[in-house]
Design an enzyme around this catalytic site. Structure first.
Site, mmCIF file in Angstrom:
data_model
loop_
_atom_site.group_PDB
_atom_site.id
_atom_site.type_symbol
_atom_site.label_atom_id
_atom_site.label_comp_id
_atom_site.label_asym_id
_atom_site.label_seq_id
_atom_site.Cartn_x
_atom_site.Cartn_y
_atom_site.Cartn_z
ATOM 1 N N SER A 1 0.873 -1.178 0.000
ATOM 2 C CA SER A 1 0.000 0.000 0.000
ATOM 3 C C SER A 1 0.908 1.224 0.000
ATOM 4 C CB SER A 1 -0.846 -0.004 1.282
ATOM 5 O OG SER A 1 -1.411 1.262 1.519
ATOM 6 N N TYR B 1 -1.434 -0.907 10.354
ATOM 7 C CA TYR B 1 -1.649 -1.246 8.934
ATOM 8 C C TYR B 1 -0.361 -0.974 8.154
ATOM 9 C CZ TYR B 1 -3.667 -1.157 4.212
ATOM 10 O OH TYR B 1 -3.940 -1.386 2.880
HETATM 11 N N1 LIG Z 1 -8.509 -0.255 -1.554
HETATM 12 C C1 LIG Z 1 -7.422 0.468 -1.358
HETATM 13 O O1 LIG Z 1 -7.454 1.707 -1.369
HETATM 14 C C2 LIG Z 1 -6.106 -0.216 -1.085
HETATM 15 C C3 LIG Z 1 -4.946 0.556 -1.076
HETATM 16 C C4 LIG Z 1 -3.738 -0.054 -0.809
HETATM 17 C C5 LIG Z 1 -3.676 -1.409 -0.566
HETATM 18 N N2 LIG Z 1 -4.816 -2.148 -0.571
HETATM 19 C C6 LIG Z 1 -4.715 -3.581 -0.290
HETATM 20 O O2 LIG Z 1 -5.375 -4.300 -1.310
HETATM 21 C C7 LIG Z 1 -5.737 -5.593 -0.826
HETATM 22 C C8 LIG Z 1 -7.143 -5.921 -1.282
HETATM 23 O O3 LIG Z 1 -8.061 -5.084 -0.609
HETATM 24 P P1 LIG Z 1 -9.299 -4.387 -1.325
HETATM 25 O O4 LIG Z 1 -9.030 -2.950 -1.360
HETATM 26 O O5 LIG Z 1 -9.655 -5.090 -2.573
HETATM 27 O O6 LIG Z 1 -10.419 -4.593 -0.179
HETATM 28 P P2 LIG Z 1 -11.635 -5.597 -0.024
HETATM 29 O O7 LIG Z 1 -12.630 -5.369 -1.101
HETATM 30 O O8 LIG Z 1 -12.074 -5.464 1.376
HETATM 31 O O9 LIG Z 1 -10.969 -7.022 -0.262
HETATM 32 C C9 LIG Z 1 -10.209 -7.672 0.731
HETATM 33 C C10 LIG Z 1 -10.194 -9.145 0.421
HETATM 34 O O10 LIG Z 1 -9.402 -9.814 1.412
HETATM 35 C C11 LIG Z 1 -10.100 -10.962 1.827
HETATM 36 N N3 LIG Z 1 -9.710 -11.374 3.167
HETATM 37 C C12 LIG Z 1 -9.748 -10.674 4.326
HETATM 38 N N4 LIG Z 1 -9.334 -11.441 5.351
HETATM 39 C C13 LIG Z 1 -9.041 -12.657 4.824
HETATM 40 C C14 LIG Z 1 -8.579 -13.872 5.373
HETATM 41 N N5 LIG Z 1 -8.330 -14.020 6.682
HETATM 42 N N6 LIG Z 1 -8.391 -14.927 4.540
HETATM 43 C C15 LIG Z 1 -8.645 -14.809 3.213
HETATM 44 N N7 LIG Z 1 -9.067 -13.680 2.642
HETATM 45 C C16 LIG Z 1 -9.271 -12.621 3.442
HETATM 46 C C17 LIG Z 1 -11.566 -10.594 1.737
HETATM 47 O O11 LIG Z 1 -12.361 -11.753 1.544
HETATM 48 P P3 LIG Z 1 -13.223 -12.502 2.648
HETATM 49 O O12 LIG Z 1 -13.784 -11.458 3.579
HETATM 50 O O13 LIG Z 1 -14.272 -13.205 1.829
HETATM 51 O O14 LIG Z 1 -12.274 -13.458 3.295
HETATM 52 C C18 LIG Z 1 -11.568 -9.768 0.464
HETATM 53 O O15 LIG Z 1 -11.725 -10.599 -0.668
HETATM 54 C C19 LIG Z 1 -5.537 -5.532 0.687
HETATM 55 O O16 LIG Z 1 -4.334 -6.196 1.012
HETATM 56 C C20 LIG Z 1 -5.416 -4.052 0.977
HETATM 57 O O17 LIG Z 1 -4.669 -3.797 2.126
HETATM 58 C C21 LIG Z 1 -6.030 -1.583 -0.850
#
Ligand SMILES: NC(=O)c1ccc[n+]([C@@H]2O[C@H](COP(=O)([O-])OP(=O)(O)OC[C@H]3O[C@@H](n4cnc5c(N)ncnc54)[C@H](OP(=O)(O)O)[C@@H]3O)[C@@H](O)[C@H]2O)c1
Length: 248
Positions: free
Chosen positions: A141, A154
């Site tokens: 991130s 985080y």
């Molecule tokens: N969105 C942003 O602005 C942003 C920016 C920088 C980095 N990121 C990173 O991008 C990644 C994806 O996040 P996103 O933004 O797409 O958010 P999201 O829509 O909330 O997706 C997160 C995913 O992680 C899964 N997850 C959470 N805990 C888990 C576990 N214990 N085992 C397996 N899967 C798990 C969730 O699925 P389930 O709940 O079904 O398990 C979901 O599919 C994350 O690592 C986040 O930190 C996001």
């Protein structure tokens, strides 16, 4: 490297960046192995991909459990004979100032964002070493390259991802195992991530930021595809990607 017929594992495939990446890679002919905890969401996504002519299987996966990561790799081998890419995307961001002492959330972030990534590496590495090829792509991130208040834990987990993946790249080159790596550093991407914030003030602040600047998770999917598509001898280690309009 053409994406067609590459076997790609995606953790956290049930929403956001993982889901968008699964859809894009499916259109490019990848064979997908999807993991997350929400079974219905995975089933729906898999059905959609198959209906559109793609190839995908799924398995309910909690990345904090080493054995779940291993069985995802086993599923890939059983269905498709190998693993070419693992996209370590699962994560959560319950940001809050340290003074709020949300210690359960600290633990959860360390378990999912950091140990989950390690578990994924641990599960796939024996295959990649045996094959003398493979690609580990992981979600850090902007919080993994800049420190900001409210994101102490985080950010710490995302700095850890950065360190783990860069060391993996260097060690793999030293050991001649031909493993490629990429670390992604997104800024505001519109997904379900903010729903993991329990602190009201922090949630409000991030909500306003994302509403003002957030861009689609498709943008990150494009980067994942771009990284995979590079020639086998070419490793792009890092991508910082965010909204053009986001001022920090
Ligand atoms: N969105 C942003 O602005 C942003 C920016 C920088 C980095 N990121 C990173 O991008 C990644 C994806 O996040 P996103 O933004 O797409 O958010 P999201 O829509 O909330 O997706 C997160 C995913 O992680 C899964 N997850 C959470 N805990 C888990 C576990 N214990 N085992 C397996 N899967 C798990 C969730 O699925 P389930 O709940 O079904 O398990 C979901 O599919 C994350 O690592 C986040 O930190 C996001």
């Amino acid at each position: 490297m053409a994406i067609k017929d590459k076997v790609v594992i995606i953790t956290g495939a049930s929403s956001g960046i993982g889901e968008a990446t699964a859809k894009l890679l499916a259109t490019k002919g990848a064979k997908l192995v999807l993991g997350a905890r929400r079974e219905k969401r995975l089933q729906k996504l898999t059905d959609e991909i198959m209906k559109d002519g793609g190839t995908a299987v799924f398995q309910v996966t909690d990345v904090t459990k080493a054995e779940d990561n291993h069985s995802l790799v086993e599923l890939a081998k059983a269905e498709f004979g190998k693993v070419d890419v693992i996209f370590l995307n699962a994560g959560l961001m319950p940001n809050a100032p340290l003074s709020k002492l949300k210690t359960d959330e600290w633990d959860r972030m360390i378990d999912v964002n950091m140990k989950g990534v390690l578990n994924g590496i641990g599960a796939v590495l024996p295959e990649f070493i045996k094959q003398k090829s493979g690609h580990v792509i992981a979600l850090s991130s902007v919080a993994g390259i800049k420190v900001y208040p409210g994101a102490a834990v985080y950010g710490a987990t995302k700095w850890a991802v950065r360190a783990l993946i860069e060391a993996l790249r260097m060690e793999s080159a030293q050991e001649g195992t031909n493993i490629r790596t990429a670390t992604l550093y997104p800024a505001a991407i519109n997904t379900e991530l903010l729903q993991t914030i329990s602190d009201e003030t922090t949630a409000k602040g991030f909500g306003e930021l994302y509403q003002a600047y957030g861009i689609s998770p498709d943008r990150i999917a494009n980067i994942v595809a771009f990284a995979i598509e590079q020639p086998e001898d070419t490793n792009i280690s890092e991508f910082t990607v965010g909204p053009t309009a986001q001022p920090w």
